[in-house]
Design a protein around this motif. Structure first.
Motif, PDB file in Angstrom:
ATOM      1  N   ALA A 111      57.559  31.973  53.265  1.00 34.13           N
ATOM      2  CA  ALA A 111      57.438  32.009  51.760  1.00 34.13           C
ATOM      3  C   ALA A 111      56.369  31.174  51.748  1.00 34.13           C
ATOM      4  O   ALA A 111      55.966  30.065  52.475  1.00 34.13           O
ATOM      5  CB  ALA A 111      58.568  31.272  51.165  1.00 34.13           C
ATOM      6  N   HIS A 112      55.383  31.263  50.707  1.00 37.28           N
ATOM      7  CA  HIS A 112      54.286  30.617  50.572  1.00 37.28           C
ATOM      8  C   HIS A 112      53.845  30.444  48.890  1.00 37.28           C
ATOM      9  O   HIS A 112      54.209  31.592  48.223  1.00 37.28           O
ATOM     10  CB  HIS A 112      52.998  31.304  51.369  1.00 37.28           C
ATOM     11  CG  HIS A 112      51.956  30.323  50.968  1.00 37.28           C
ATOM     12  ND1 HIS A 112      51.482  29.200  51.701  1.00 37.28           N
ATOM     13  CD2 HIS A 112      50.730  30.662  50.340  1.00 37.28           C
ATOM     14  CE1 HIS A 112      50.484  28.671  51.131  1.00 37.28           C
ATOM     15  NE2 HIS A 112      49.839  29.742  50.375  1.00 37.28           N
ATOM     16  N   ARG A 113      53.429  29.362  48.583  1.00 35.79           N
ATOM     17  CA  ARG A 113      52.907  29.210  47.137  1.00 35.79           C
ATOM     18  C   ARG A 113      51.492  29.008  47.118  1.00 35.79           C
ATOM     19  O   ARG A 113      50.847  28.396  47.861  1.00 35.79           O
ATOM     20  CB  ARG A 113      53.689  28.265  46.403  1.00 35.79           C
ATOM     21  CG  ARG A 113      54.979  28.249  46.322  1.00 35.79           C
ATOM     22  CD  ARG A 113      55.531  29.427  45.410  1.00 35.79           C
ATOM     23  NE  ARG A 113      55.271  29.400  44.114  1.00 35.79           N
ATOM     24  CZ  ARG A 113      56.327  28.861  43.247  1.00 35.79           C
ATOM     25  NH1 ARG A 113      57.310  28.652  43.520  1.00 35.79           N
ATOM     26  NH2 ARG A 113      55.903  28.873  42.002  1.00 35.79           N
ATOM     27  N   SER A 114      50.631  29.862  46.251  1.00 38.90           N
ATOM     28  CA  SER A 114      49.151  29.751  45.953  1.00 38.90           C
ATOM     29  C   SER A 114      48.818  29.625  44.521  1.00 38.90           C
ATOM     30  O   SER A 114      49.463  30.550  43.646  1.00 38.90           O
ATOM     31  CB  SER A 114      48.491  30.767  46.768  1.00 38.90           C
ATOM     32  OG  SER A 114      47.211  30.539  46.613  1.00 38.90           O
ATOM     33  N   THR A 115      47.738  29.195  44.002  1.00 38.88           N
ATOM     34  CA  THR A 115      47.254  28.903  42.673  1.00 38.88           C
ATOM     35  C   THR A 115      45.829  29.638  42.819  1.00 38.88           C
ATOM     36  O   THR A 115      45.239  29.765  43.962  1.00 38.88           O
ATOM     37  CB  THR A 115      47.578  27.563  42.248  1.00 38.88           C
ATOM     38  OG1 THR A 115      46.721  26.697  42.880  1.00 38.88           O
ATOM     39  CG2 THR A 115      48.690  27.276  42.264  1.00 38.88           C
ATOM     40  N   ALA A 116      45.341  29.690  41.917  1.00 42.65           N
ATOM     41  CA  ALA A 116      43.929  30.155  41.528  1.00 42.65           C
ATOM     42  C   ALA A 116      43.050  29.181  40.404  1.00 42.65           C
ATOM     43  O   ALA A 116      43.972  28.985  39.331  1.00 42.65           O
ATOM     44  CB  ALA A 116      43.687  31.562  41.426  1.00 42.65           C
ATOM     45  N   SER A 117      41.709  29.292  40.564  1.00 43.66           N
ATOM     46  CA  SER A 117      41.199  28.864  39.556  1.00 43.66           C
ATOM     47  C   SER A 117      40.077  29.952  38.964  1.00 43.66           C
ATOM     48  O   SER A 117      39.596  30.786  39.778  1.00 43.66           O
ATOM     49  CB  SER A 117      40.129  27.536  39.885  1.00 43.66           C
ATOM     50  OG  SER A 117      40.740  26.673  40.266  1.00 43.66           O
ATOM     51  N   ILE A 118      39.967  30.136  37.457  1.00 42.02           N
ATOM     52  CA  ILE A 118      39.267  31.161  36.807  1.00 42.02           C
ATOM     53  C   ILE A 118      38.091  30.762  36.132  1.00 42.02           C
ATOM     54  O   ILE A 118      38.523  29.769  35.321  1.00 42.02           O
ATOM     55  CB  ILE A 118      40.339  32.083  36.217  1.00 42.02           C
ATOM     56  CG1 ILE A 118      41.620  32.443  37.143  1.00 42.02           C
ATOM     57  CG2 ILE A 118      39.658  33.222  35.504  1.00 42.02           C
ATOM     58  CD1 ILE A 118      42.624  33.230  36.235  1.00 42.02           C
ATOM     59  N   GLY A 119      36.961  31.161  36.475  1.00 39.31           N
ATOM     60  CA  GLY A 119      35.934  30.907  35.423  1.00 39.31           C
ATOM     61  C   GLY A 119      35.442  32.215  34.648  1.00 39.31           C
ATOM     62  O   GLY A 119      35.715  33.417  35.433  1.00 39.31           O
ATOM     63  N   VAL A 120      35.468  32.119  33.379  1.00 44.38           N
ATOM     64  CA  VAL A 120      35.340  33.186  32.277  1.00 44.38           C
ATOM     65  C   VAL A 120      33.947  33.188  31.768  1.00 44.38           C
ATOM     66  O   VAL A 120      33.648  32.045  31.420  1.00 44.38           O
ATOM     67  CB  VAL A 120      36.372  32.989  31.293  1.00 44.38           C
ATOM     68  CG1 VAL A 120      36.346  34.332  30.460  1.00 44.38           C
ATOM     69  CG2 VAL A 120      37.966  33.098  32.151  1.00 44.38           C
ATOM     70  N   THR A 121      33.319  34.314  31.780  1.00 40.94           N
ATOM     71  CA  THR A 121      32.141  34.562  30.575  1.00 40.94           C
ATOM     72  C   THR A 121      32.071  35.719  29.915  1.00 40.94           C
ATOM     73  O   THR A 121      32.717  36.611  30.541  1.00 40.94           O
ATOM     74  CB  THR A 121      30.764  34.392  31.485  1.00 40.94           C
ATOM     75  OG1 THR A 121      29.676  34.461  30.823  1.00 40.94           O
ATOM     76  CG2 THR A 121      30.830  35.712  32.645  1.00 40.94           C
ATOM     77  N   LEU A 122      31.950  35.547  28.672  1.00 43.64           N
ATOM     78  CA  LEU A 122      31.916  36.687  27.411  1.00 43.64           C
ATOM     79  C   LEU A 122      30.859  37.631  27.903  1.00 43.64           C
ATOM     80  O   LEU A 122      29.702  36.931  27.798  1.00 43.64           O
ATOM     81  CB  LEU A 122      32.363  36.199  26.299  1.00 43.64           C
ATOM     82  CG  LEU A 122      33.741  35.627  25.903  1.00 43.64           C
ATOM     83  CD1 LEU A 122      33.960  35.323  24.549  1.00 43.64           C
ATOM     84  CD2 LEU A 122      34.796  36.832  26.220  1.00 43.64           C
TER      85      LEU A 122
END
Length: 907
Positions: free
Chosen positions: A595-606
């Protein structure tokens, strides 16, 4: 009878002559025939082929030898520099010991220098001092007494002031060879009092031998003025004493900077050798590359050329023989009657069309009834000849094509005489397969259609290869997602659509948080498993017209299209999707049962209808993504033009900072440090940047950037050396000689493995007294390896340098490290001094620091003292050293000099 014979001889002679002319004429008539031309042309082509092959082999050989020559020069230059550096370090060490010994005349100087870490490692070097009778009075390895008066080098060194270099000496026990260097020692009257020697193993001078560059038969060596090797290394073989051909060591040869192909010594190996005479030393360095090893690649290329030429020659001869045979048959056929010739020509035309190729072939009549197929066709389709002959071509048709396709194909054949293209055909086993088909119409001399000839080959493997290439070119092999190339195509399509209908779109750059930790702790296979699950979750979060791509590593891109014409509505939709993505990626993963937990970071450009390059859009999303990481990770951030402006400003400042280092735009200001009684005790140097356009730049603007980019290292070195040179300038001034200079040392600078050696080298270059130098360290440094910090500080304190802990109480304050660090002083941070009269907490902290310093036996100094009331309070608490605007601002060196000479009174 004789008369008849006399008349017959001229007639026979003329007849014979006419016969030879007729034969010559007949031979000339046959020359233009193909049976003669083909061999002639083949001979010419073979001649040109082999001339070209030999020419290119010659070019390759010349290029290879030129490369060897260039590499040999580079090699000997590098080796020459290494040997010179080693010799000069040895000579510098001997001169240092000579100077120290002649200064006080005591043999204990060797141990004193060793204690100050001013001698090289005694693991590699053995240093001895012998008196005028040859008795060894000091030795870095052994204290046993010995006498070297019988040593020829002792006698040679006794009568000359030049550096003496011995021949290789072999240890009677280990057999290890070494070189001994020596210098003459004299007293104040110039009388001989002994010699100092330094011995080092000969392999020290060839330790730079690298098989990856020199091969196993290359050579590095040093030759003495007697023409014999002091040391020689070839591969793993180390030797000495072997004689070198004097012709090779002649002045012209040793100074000529080009490789000479010669055999060096008794191994008989031909090498490209270069010799260089060392400046200031009676030695010659030799470097060489083995000819066979260096030309190994050329030999492979030469053999490839020869094999290619031989294969081409064989094919040409075979082809010539085939054509000659056909020509001979045609020539023979002309002797038959006309009817037979026509029948033969028609038969040959059909046979040549159908079977002179190794491709699968078939022949039909004008009604498309199969007349004949070759063995290649049988192998290709699985149909036997008996099953095809007499049947219509429709027997081979596939359901993959409709009737219109076949009608168009035959119309093309009837109109142009040929058709070719990809087509599906039915195999004997019932399966359809792809082939490349060429159909040609055969007409007789009157232009009447008599046959169709078809040739084909199976392209199934080629199609599979094309599909595989397409998969490799446009899709990620781990996740099956589109890759960067397809991302760019999709971006261009979305931007073109946005320009057309004004619809918004969005680019989301997703980077997994702490993904490297997974690879480092769980392994790359677990990381790959996580990436595949992340890809599946991302695909499940998007709509039909959207795309998910993998850039590589742990970076993914989501393209959201058709977000509408309203920017606020588009942003709301994007925020909703990003929350969905973050939630999906934050759920538990099961990686091979773990079992493992992971997150992410998101950069958004329109994407809002403006045409940007894909690189610009990726850069915008990248900036936004890093801001999301900076804000705590597991979140999303929209691109703001201010981000790009900040990055550009930082980049411009970094560029200017590098220019400042190159052009020496920095200056030092000196802020006075005062002891009780208004006595000037020293100064702290503070770096300032005199920008050619912006003027004086505060350290607050560039020190952090310098730390982040590593530019603090050259800046710190410059500050250290400049401060030490100023100490040297003050040493002869009675007013300034007793002053100390405090230099701030950054954590990154102090953590360098050779920081101690750097400081010692600066002191040696400048001649500054180490007792007048104080290094100020910050508490942030102590978060690193405390043991290494303590060892470096003790090494510097042994030569007299003092230490002050700057900004004490503001960072990683701990009593446990205070008792371990060899400190001399604590500096109370100005943040406590500023409100010491109004804030009881600051007053209590300042008083506690003073009491703590007194308990630990440390001096204490307060910075930021701006009023006399602050000074009085600090003095009452036991602090009697100050620094601040009450006494002096940071001043240029000239103004500080004037300040130091001005009488001071503090009200």
């Amino acid at each position: 009878m004789s008369a008849i014979w006399r008349r017959a001889v001229p007639v026979l002679f003329v007849a014979a002559r006419r016969s030879r002319i007729s034969q010559l004429r007949a031979w000339l008539y046959t020359v233009p025939e193909s049976t003669m031309l083909f061999p002639a042309f083949s001979l010419c082509f073979l001649t040109l082929l082999w001339m070209a092959t030999l020419h290119f082999i010659g070019i390759e050989r010349s290029n290879a030898e030129q490369s060897i020559s260039v590499f040999s020069r580079e090699l000997v230059t590098t080796y020459e520099a290494q040997v010179l550096r080693a010799l000069r370090e040895i000579d510098q060490t001997l001169n240092l010991i000579k100077y120290a010994y002649e200064l006080n005349g005591q043999p204990t100087v060797l141990q004193e220098l060793k204690a100050k870490a001013m001698l090289p490692s005694d693991l590699l070097f053995v240093i001895r001092i012998a008196d005028q009778d040859g008795k060894v009075v000091a030795d870095t390895r052994s204290a046993s007494a010995s006498n070297i008066s019988d040593d020829p080098q002792f006698s040679a060194t006794r009568v000359t002031g030049q550096l003496q270099i011995s021949r290789p000496r072999h240890d009677p026990v280990s057999g290890e060879a070494s070189l001994q260097f020596s210098r003459r020692l004299v007293n104040g009257n110039g009388n001989f009092v002994g010699i100092v020697t330094l011995s080092v193993a000969i392999d020290h001078f060839v330790s730079g031998y690298e098989e990856s560059k020199l091969g196993q038969q290359g050579v590095l060596g040093i030759v003495g003025d007697d023409g014999r090797f002091r040391v020689r290394r070839s591969g793993e073989l180390l030797s000495d004493g072997e004689a070198v051909d004097q012709a090779f060591l002649s002045p012209g040869a040793a100074e000529f900077d080009s490789a000479v192909l010669a055999s060096l010594g008794s191994d008989g190996i031909a090498r490209h050798l270069i010799a260089r005479k060392l400046v200031d030393f009676p030695l010659i360095v030799i470097a060489g590359l083995a000819d066979d090893e260096q030309l190994e690649n050329f030999f492979r290329i030469r053999n490839d050329y020869l094999r290619g030429a031989a294969a081409a020659s064989a094919l040409l001869l075979l082809f010539t023989l085939l054509l000659w045979s056909m020509s001979w048959q045609l020539r023979t056929s002309r002797r038959h009657d006309i009817a037979e010739r026509k029948r033969t020509e028609q038969s040959l035309r059909v046979a040549a069309t159908a079977f002179d190729s190794q491709e699968a072939m078939l022949i039909t009549d004008a009604d498309k009834m199969i007349l004949q197929v070759n063995q290649a066709f049988v192998n290709n389709t699985g149909h036997q000849t008996i099953d095809l002959v007499g049947h219509n071509l429709d027997r081979l048709a596939s359901d993959h094509h409709n009737t219109d396709f076949y009608l168009a194909m035959w119309r093309s054949v009837d109109r142009s005489g040929i058709w070719q293209g990809e087509i599906w055909q039915t195999h004997a086993n019932g399966n359809a397969f792809q082939k490349w088909l060429t159909i040609s119409a055969v007409r007789d001399d009157e232009g009447v259609l008599i046959n169709y000839v078809g040739s084909q080959y199976d392209i199934t493997e080629r199609k599979l290869a094309e599909d595989k290439i397409n998969q490799l070119a446009f899709y990620d092999q781990l996740t099956g997602l589109p890759n960067r190339t397809q991302l760019h195509d999709r971006l261009r399509q979305i931007m073109a659509s946005g320009l057309k209908n004004g619809s918004h779109a969005a680019l989301l750059l997703i980077d997994l948080d702490y993904f490297k930790t997974i690879n480092d702790t769980l392994g790359h296979d677990m990381g790959d498993a996580l990436l595949m699950q992340v890809a599946q979750r991302l695909v499940s979060c998007i709509g039909t017209g959207d795309s998910v791509c993998r850039l590589g590593g742990d970076e993914f891109v989501v393209l959201l299209a058709g977000l509408g014409n309203s920017k606020p509505d588009a942003m709301v939709r994007v925020e909703s999707i990003t929350r969905q993505i973050l939630s999906a990626l934050d759920r538990r993963y099961l990686l091979n049962g773990v079992a493992h937990r992971s997150t992410a970071s998101i950069g958004v450009t329109l994407l809002s209808g403006h045409l940007f390059s894909t690189d610009v859009l990726m850069k915008q999303a990248d900036l936004a993504m890093y801001k999301a990481k900076a804000e705590g990770r597991n979140g999303a951030c929209f691109f703001d033009p201010a981000m790009e402006a900040a990055v550009m400003a930082r980049a411009a400042l970094e560029h200017d900072l590098r220019e400042a280092i190159d052009q020496q735009q920095f200056i030092l200001h000196y802020q006075a440090q005062i002891a009780d009684g208004d006595q000037l005790s020293g100064a702290e140097v503070l770096v300032r940047w005199l920008h050619p356009q912006r003027g004086m730049v505060s350290p607050l603007e560039f020190i952090t950037l310098a730390e982040d980019t590593g530019l603090i290292l050259p800046i710190g070195t410059w500050v250290m050396e400049t401060a030490c040179r100023q100490l040297t300038n003050w040493a002869d001034d009675p007013v300034m000689a007793a002053l100390t200079i405090a230099v701030n040392v950054s954590a990154r600078q102090f953590q360098q493995s050779d920081f101690v050696e750097q400081v010692i080298a600066v002191l040696a270059r400048t001649g500054a007294r180490p007792q007048r130098l104080k290094l100020e360290l910050t508490e942030s440094l102590l978060a690193a390896n405390l043991q290494q910090i303590v060892e470096k500080m003790r090494a510097l304190k042994e030569i007299g340098i003092n230490f002050s802990l700057d900004d004490f109480g503001t960072g990683f304050s701990s009593l446990s490290y205070l008792k371990l660090l060899p400190l001399d002083q604590l500096k109370i941070d100005q943040s406590f001094v500023r409100d010491v009269l109004t804030d009881p907490n600051d007053a209590a902290i300042a008083t506690t620091i003073i009491a703590l310093a007194k308990t630990l036996g440390l001096d204490v100094i307060a910075e930021g003292v701006e009023t006399d009331e602050q000074r009085v309070f600090l003095a009452g608490a036991g602090c009697h050293a100050y620094q601040g605007y009450l006494f002096s601002r940071p001043l240029p060196v000239a103004d500080f000099d004037a300040f130091a000479r001005t009488p001071r009174t503090i009200a």
